[in-house]
Scaffold this motif. Structure first.
Motif: not given
Length: 305
Positions: A263-287
């Motif tokens: 994990l540490e070896a790869n932390l310098g190779a990340g790309a910037e991502i956007a956090l906003a806009p913040v949204g969410a969806n909640l769904a129930a799934t039955e297996f």
């Protein structure tokens, strides 16, 4: 903006631990390493989401729904903006009873979990600050897991997905990491542990890679950890004989060290991502489920006595 906090969840003596098969009656005799509740909040100024991660065998739909409504009402969130995740360590209680035979509920532990979630939630909200986000995918350079099926398909999760939230000064406030592998390093012993996921989180903090790390459990399926002998060589678990605490500790150390190295070896190779806009969806799934009657449960119980 993002906030984060963590709280230790006390484990009562004799609380039943989940995992490793039904009707084992694994009552907790000690706590090897702390079980934690961690809360992350992400706020774009209009809407706030929260992720609650706890070191437990599983979450419980009813308990999570009840607490989700309490938190949403108390702190002004939409209920669907609150997600609960369990790390799936096999050496911890659930927040309610697991499947039949896999661990009775401990009301004291459930109450402690609720209290820890509320306190961590409050603390996370209080330290929200501007952040930017980077994400990446760290290859697993030395295999950590093996499939427990007898088939020819021996594929395991090849990487660690990660997201880190960075302050303006470049310091890492939060590190989210994900890998699909069961938390079974400790073995069916009678003490509470966050297993390899907790050990990896502790190592991340020891190396100062993040203020608070969050392990987000992957779809582990039939992937178990690799066990090693005293020379550190991978061997099938059936060749080790009874798994001792010493062997478990040795395995825990090499898995967490190797995981965090990758994990540490790869932390310098990340790309910037956007956090906003913040949204969410909640769904129930039955297996799909298979009905089991009382006679079958009694046969299972007799087989494990």
């Amino acid at each position: 903006q993002a906030g984060c906090a963590e709280q230790v969840i006390p484990v009562p003596l004799f609380a039943e631990l989940g995992g490793y098969g039904p009707f084992l009656g694994r009552r907790c005799l000690e706590v090897r390493d702390p079980l934690c509740c961690r809360v992350l909040t992400v706020n774009d100024g209009t809407r706030r989401n929260a992720i609650i991660v706890t070191d437990t065998i599983a979450s419980d739909e009813l308990q999570c729904r009840l607490l989700r409504m309490e938190l949403a009402t108390a702190f002004g969130l939409f209920p669907e903006s609150i997600m609960f995740v369990a790390t799936h360590t096999h050496s911890a209680p659930g927040v309610a009873g697991c499947d039949v035979g896999y661990g009775e509920a401990s009301p004291e532990f459930t109450a402690s979990w609720r209290s820890a979630v509320k306190q961590a939630f409050r603390e996370a909200l209080s330290n929200e600050e501007p952040v930017r986000a980077e994400a990446g995918c760290a290859p697993i350079r030395k295999p950590l897991g093996a499939r427990r099926t007898a088939g020819s398909d021996c594929r395991t999760d090849p990487a660690i997905r990660w997201v880190r939230l960075l302050r303006a000064d470049g310091s890492c406030k939060v590190l989210l990491h994900n890998h699909a592998m069961h938390g079974v390093t400790i073995g069916a012993q009678r003490f509470a542990s966050a297993d390899w996921m907790g050990a990896a989180n502790a190592e991340i903090k020891r190396r100062k890679l993040a203020e608070i790390p969050f392990f987000l459990y992957g779809t582990a399926g039939d992937i178990n950890v690799i066990w090693t002998d005293e020379k550190g060589e991978a061997v099938p678990i059936e060749q080790l004989g009874p798994q001792t605490r010493k062997a478990a500790e040795r395995n825990l150390e090499w898995i967490s060290q190797s995981y965090v190295d990758d994990l540490e070896a790869n932390l310098g190779a990340g790309a910037e991502i956007a956090l906003a806009p913040v949204g969410a969806n909640l769904a129930a799934t039955e297996f799909p489920t298979e009905p089991v009657d009382g006679d079958t449960y009694r046969e299972i119980g007799r087989a494990h006595v």
